[in-house]
Scaffold this motif. Structure first.
Motif, mmCIF file in Angstrom:
data_model
loop_
_atom_site.group_PDB
_atom_site.id
_atom_site.type_symbol
_atom_site.label_atom_id
_atom_site.label_comp_id
_atom_site.label_asym_id
_atom_site.label_seq_id
_atom_site.Cartn_x
_atom_site.Cartn_y
_atom_site.Cartn_z
ATOM 1 N N THR A 41 0.826 -1.201 0.000
ATOM 2 C CA THR A 41 0.000 0.000 0.000
ATOM 3 C C THR A 41 0.863 1.255 0.000
ATOM 4 O OG1 THR A 41 -1.727 -1.158 1.235
ATOM 5 C CG2 THR A 41 -1.842 1.240 1.204
ATOM 6 N N THR A 67 5.109 6.548 1.524
ATOM 7 C CA THR A 67 4.203 7.690 1.424
ATOM 8 C C THR A 67 4.745 8.655 0.375
ATOM 9 O OG1 THR A 67 5.366 8.912 3.167
ATOM 10 C CG2 THR A 67 3.516 7.502 3.846
ATOM 11 N N ASN A 113 0.808 -4.103 3.741
ATOM 12 C CA ASN A 113 2.086 -3.547 4.164
ATOM 13 C C ASN A 113 2.196 -2.129 3.611
ATOM 14 O OD1 ASN A 113 4.691 -3.160 5.048
ATOM 15 N ND2 ASN A 113 5.622 -4.259 3.335
ATOM 16 N N LEU A 114 2.270 -1.126 4.505
ATOM 17 C CA LEU A 114 2.442 0.248 4.071
ATOM 18 C C LEU A 114 3.900 0.419 3.652
ATOM 19 C CD1 LEU A 114 1.268 3.085 3.737
ATOM 20 C CD2 LEU A 114 1.956 3.570 6.097
ATOM 21 N N TRP A 131 -1.778 -1.969 9.945
ATOM 22 C CA TRP A 131 -1.657 -2.479 8.577
ATOM 23 C C TRP A 131 -1.473 -3.991 8.540
ATOM 24 C CZ3 TRP A 131 -2.747 1.298 5.201
ATOM 25 C CH2 TRP A 131 -2.564 2.615 5.621
ATOM 26 N N SER A 180 -0.857 6.862 8.858
ATOM 27 C CA SER A 180 0.205 5.852 8.981
ATOM 28 C C SER A 180 0.211 5.225 10.367
ATOM 29 C CB SER A 180 1.574 6.486 8.704
ATOM 30 O OG SER A 180 1.636 7.001 7.402
ATOM 31 N N ARG A 181 -0.060 6.064 11.399
ATOM 32 C CA ARG A 181 0.020 5.574 12.782
ATOM 33 C C ARG A 181 -1.237 4.837 13.230
ATOM 34 N NH1 ARG A 181 2.086 10.728 13.964
ATOM 35 N NH2 ARG A 181 0.080 11.219 14.956
ATOM 36 N N LEU A 184 -0.699 12.358 6.488
ATOM 37 C CA LEU A 184 0.163 11.202 6.194
ATOM 38 C C LEU A 184 0.581 10.495 7.475
ATOM 39 C CD1 LEU A 184 2.583 12.415 3.366
ATOM 40 C CD2 LEU A 184 0.769 10.720 3.180
ATOM 41 N N GLU A 185 1.062 11.284 8.426
ATOM 42 C CA GLU A 185 1.540 10.681 9.678
ATOM 43 C C GLU A 185 0.394 10.100 10.490
ATOM 44 O OE1 GLU A 185 5.370 13.709 10.224
ATOM 45 O OE2 GLU A 185 3.688 13.775 11.630
ATOM 46 N N LEU A 213 0.544 5.538 0.490
ATOM 47 C CA LEU A 213 -0.300 6.606 1.028
ATOM 48 C C LEU A 213 0.172 7.934 0.442
ATOM 49 C CD1 LEU A 213 -2.509 7.428 3.018
ATOM 50 C CD2 LEU A 213 -0.779 7.479 4.824
#
Length: 512
Positions: A4, A33, A29-30, A23, A18-19, A14-15, A6
């Motif tokens: 993935t 970005t 799996n990120l 995932w 993400s947090r 974004l942050e 972002l």
């Protein structure tokens, strides 16, 4: 695990995303970005993600431009769009490139997880479907006469004059193709299917189409080349095959039938039958479609419908008008025979318009239903889903109007009860008191109570008269007439009283 990416130009988003997302728990799996479309495009070409979560408004290359570019180069990548309320026009355009999921900013964890879950489900289904088709083709070729099946495929896919090849297969199979005037018939199973279903159709067809020359399957279609010039006779056989198949599996089929021609024109007949099959979108699943069923009128290139009338009917709570307006909209689309992707675009645009007539806290839930609407196979299915959604929103407005109306009618009833002795009591008099149009108030009163205002007043006056008669030792008609608004016309009061009760006031006293 699915990879993935972002993409958003706001670092805090974004942050944050993400947090907050687990995932690994979702099976993704990120892998990175990006802050804009250009950066994301380079990353996609490098890392080949499966899923991209992307904002629409970004510098350099916006999300819509990124979606358009990637949809052409890597159509297997799934997008989840982040959008504000003012971005509906962008979202409608992105829809044309296959985007199904939209999240309204600010996004919470549940919305993102739900969208990712749906996308992962789509990816899993696509992978299974692809593997299933591969397996089905392999098994089919093992158990059925390979040469005949391959021959029909070759006839269909070859663009060259097939006379030389036909002579070769005539000698190999000891068949005389050129003496046959044939039709090509395509069967499409509706719903989830397995190899067994296609195998059964081929076997049933071989039995019923005694003059069948060749049969095969291409993708999800089962094809028969039949020597049957009598269309009615062929249709009866097709209906019998469908009835037997439905009795066994409770599954329906759509069938397309070509015109009659010789074996060298099989490719043209196949394309003709495919064109017929594509019209299942308009004619519905389970149809038997021939060239005569396809409208030959020119397509309407521009279709305009702003939805204002429909929105007005929804807000007024008029369920009947809403359904009529939607029916007219879909009938026009059906008659136009526009390309299906354009029809879907028009339907999505109007869907976005009507869901904005709902409460703001419900818009997101309706947005999430859009992917289901996009995936529907026929315009009939889309209409049914559309009507249900519109009626649901309309019912909310209707209930609100009804509640408001009930308060008004109750107030009018109380006013009538207090003014029975008033000779001026009438619908116009009451309407002036409540500052409403008399005609509208009369219709509203009848809708709420089931009777005309004048009939209600007369009944209330007679009821009041009966109360007075019961407490009087001697009935004095002129006094009662004055008490209930008939003034100096006791004779008319007696007539009205007898019409409703069957007795004159004096007779009523004696009888009771």
């Amino acid at each position: 695990m699915y990879k993935t990416l972002l993409v958003d130009d706001e670092r805090i988003i974004l942050e944050g995303i993400s947090r907050i997302i687990n995932w690994n728990e979702l099976g993704v799996n990120l892998i990175g970005t990006a802050r804009n479309g250009l950066e994301a495009y380079d990353f996609i070409n490098r890392e080949q993600p499966d899923i991209v979560i992307c904002d629409i408004k970004m510098p350099g290359m916006n999300g819509l431009e990124l979606v358009e570019l990637i949809s052409k180069e890597k159509p297997f990548i799934k997008f989840i769009i982040l959008s504000g309320f003012n971005d509906f026009n962008f979202a409608k355009q992105a829809m044309e490139f296959g985007v199904k999921h939209y999240l309204l900013k600010p996004c919470n964890e549940k919305s993102i997880v739900d969208a990712l879950t749906h996308v992962i489900s789509d990816l899993n289904r696509d992978a299974k479907k692809e593997q299933f088709l591969v397996d089905m083709k392999s098994r089919l070729e093992q158990v059925q006469p390979y040469v005949k099946k391959q021959l029909l495929k070759e006839f269909i896919t070859s663009k060259n004059d097939g006379n030389q090849g036909i002579h070769f297969y005539e000698n190999l199979l000891r068949m005389n193709f050129e003496e046959k005037f044939i039709r090509l018939v395509i069967f499409r199973i509706e719903g989830e299917y397995h190899y067994e279903h296609m195998f059964v159709i081929e076997n049933l067809g071989e039995d019923l189409f005694s003059q069948s020359i060749l049969s095969t399957n291409i993708g999800e279609n089962v094809l028969f080349l039949v020597n049957e010039q009598d269309y009615h006779h062929l249709q009866l056989k097709i209906e019998k095959l469908r009835d037997i198949f439905y009795e066994i599996y409770r599954m329906d089929m759509t069938v397309a039938i070509s015109e009659v021609d010789c074996i060298t024109q099989v490719r043209r007949l196949y394309l003709e039958a495919l064109e017929c099959l594509n019209h299942r979108f308009y004619l519905g699943e389970g149809s038997i479609i021939s060239k005569s069923d396809i409208h030959q009128d020119q397509h309407i290139n521009n279709y305009e419908y702003d939805g204002q009338a429909l929105c007005l009917f929804i807000k007024s709570g008029n369920l009947e008008k809403v359904e009529s307006e939607i029916t007219s909209f879909f009938e026009h689309l059906t008659e136009s025979r526009l390309p299906t992707n354009l029809v879907r675009s028009y339907v999505m645009q109007l869907f976005l318009v009507i869901i904005q007539q709902s409460d703001s806290n419900k818009i997101q839930s309706y947005m999430e239903k859009m992917s289901k609407l996009i995936d529907m196979d026929t315009i009939g299915q889309m209409k049914e889903f559309f009507v249900l959604t519109a009626k649901e929103i309309t019912q909310i407005h209707y209930d609100r109007h009804k509640s408001n109306h009930s308060v008004i009618i109750q107030k009018i009833m109380e006013m009538v009860e207090k003014n029975l002795a008033n000779t001026d009591l009438s619908l116009k008099w009451v309407a002036n008191k409540v500052y409403m149009n008399a005609d509208y108030l009369g219709k509203l009163f009848k809708q709420e109570t089931g009777q005309k205002f004048s009939s209600y007043v007369t009944q209330m006056r007679v009821n009041k008269a009966i109360e007075q008669i019961n407490v009087m030792e001697e009935v004095k008609v002129f006094e009662i007439a004055e008490m209930i608004g008939y003034g100096d016309n006791p004779q008319y009061f007696s007539q009205v009283f007898k019409k409703l009760t069957g007795y004159s006031p004096s007779e009523y006293k004696k009888a009771n």
